[in-house]
Design a protein around this motif. Structure first.
Motif, PDB file in Angstrom:
ATOM      1  N   MET A 103       0.834  -1.212   0.000  1.00 48.39           N
ATOM      2  CA  MET A 103       0.000   0.000   0.000  1.00 48.39           C
ATOM      3  C   MET A 103       0.867   1.260   0.000  1.00 48.39           C
ATOM      4  SD  MET A 103      -2.932  -1.009   2.764  1.00 48.39           S
ATOM      5  CE  MET A 103      -4.093  -2.342   2.466  1.00 48.39           C
ATOM      6  N   SER A 104       1.910   1.250   0.843  1.00 51.06           N
ATOM      7  CA  SER A 104       2.797   2.412   0.920  1.00 51.06           C
ATOM      8  C   SER A 104       3.568   2.604  -0.380  1.00 51.06           C
ATOM      9  CB  SER A 104       3.771   2.236   2.090  1.00 51.06           C
ATOM     10  OG  SER A 104       4.629   3.350   2.199  1.00 51.06           O
ATOM     11  N   LEU A 105       4.083   1.512  -0.942  1.00 53.18           N
ATOM     12  CA  LEU A 105       4.836   1.588  -2.193  1.00 53.18           C
ATOM     13  C   LEU A 105       3.950   2.055  -3.347  1.00 53.18           C
ATOM     14  CD1 LEU A 105       7.490   1.107  -3.683  1.00 53.18           C
ATOM     15  CD2 LEU A 105       6.793  -1.279  -4.022  1.00 53.18           C
ATOM     16  N   ALA A 106       2.681   1.605  -3.352  1.00 53.86           N
ATOM     17  CA  ALA A 106       1.746   2.045  -4.392  1.00 53.86           C
ATOM     18  C   ALA A 106       1.531   3.554  -4.317  1.00 53.86           C
ATOM     19  CB  ALA A 106       0.415   1.314  -4.253  1.00 53.86           C
ATOM     20  N   HIS A 107       1.407   4.083  -3.088  1.00 53.50           N
ATOM     21  CA  HIS A 107       1.269   5.533  -2.918  1.00 53.50           C
ATOM     22  C   HIS A 107       2.522   6.259  -3.410  1.00 53.50           C
ATOM     23  CE1 HIS A 107      -2.241   4.664  -0.416  1.00 53.50           C
ATOM     24  NE2 HIS A 107      -2.518   5.953  -0.449  1.00 53.50           N
TER      25      HIS A 107
END
Length: 201
Positions: free
Chosen positions: A152-156
């Motif tokens: 989720m963090s990497l996608a952001h």
């Protein structure tokens, strides 16, 4: 495999839906340049990890303490996906971004702004909580939950890094905004479908 697919689809759709984080990165990239925009995007990604951390702890406690309550929160999460999908689908107004000139923003200031924008963003809170309650169960390993959160963090970081690159380049701004608006209906319909499917599963 189904859990992984659900996390991936919900995350991508939620990340590219316009919100406060999008407006903030657009503004910083437009006004202060690419580097400042990228630092803001990094702050946004770091803010997601705050929500992931307390959600992992909370979901674990709920599963251990009260299965019925966990199920109720799971249904609320599914309902939220339907709600945000309908809002996105029927959104007609253009995203408003304040482009008024301001004093220069330092890299640390951009990082802090991005971080606080997402830490205090109800959309991000509900997105993380609703996603975790859909895909995490009693048998979901801690490493797997951590991997979901990191994704989720990497996608952001990836999406908002691209936003920073586009909006720091004057000729690309208009085309990106046009593409963002065109995606609203597809994103909204998919989120509604996912919410209904996960809610009745």
């Amino acid at each position: 495999m189904t859990e992984l697919f659900a996390v991936a689809v919900i995350t991508v759709l939620a990340v590219i839906s316009p919100g406060a984080d999008f407006a903030m990165v657009v503004r910083n990239s437009y006004l202060y340049g690419r580097t400042t925009g990228l630092f803001a995007a990094t702050g946004v990604a770091a803010g997601v990890l705050v929500h992931v951390t307390y959600t992992m702890l909370g979901v674990g406690l709920l599963i251990a303490a009260n299965t019925a309550l966990f199920t109720a929160i799971k249904l609320i999460g599914a309902a939220y996906l339907v709600y945000i999908g309908l809002r996105t689908f029927f959104a007609r107004a253009d995203l408003t971004v304040d482009l008024e000139s301001r004093p220069a923003l330092s890299r640390w200031g951009a990082l802090r702004t991005g971080f606080l924008t997402n830490v205090l963003n109800p959309k991000t809170t509900l997105f993380v909580v609703s996603t975790f309650t859909q895909v995490v169960g009693p048998d979901t390993a801690l490493w797997q939950q951590s991997a979901y959160g990191l994704f989720m963090s990497l996608a952001h970081l990836t999406w908002f890094g691209l936003v920073a690159l586009f909006f720091s380049h004057s000729r690309l701004r208009t085309s990106m905004l046009r593409a963002q608006k065109a995606l609203n209906r597809a994103i909204g319909a998919t989120l509604v479908g996912l919410g209904v499917t996960l809610g009745v599963t």
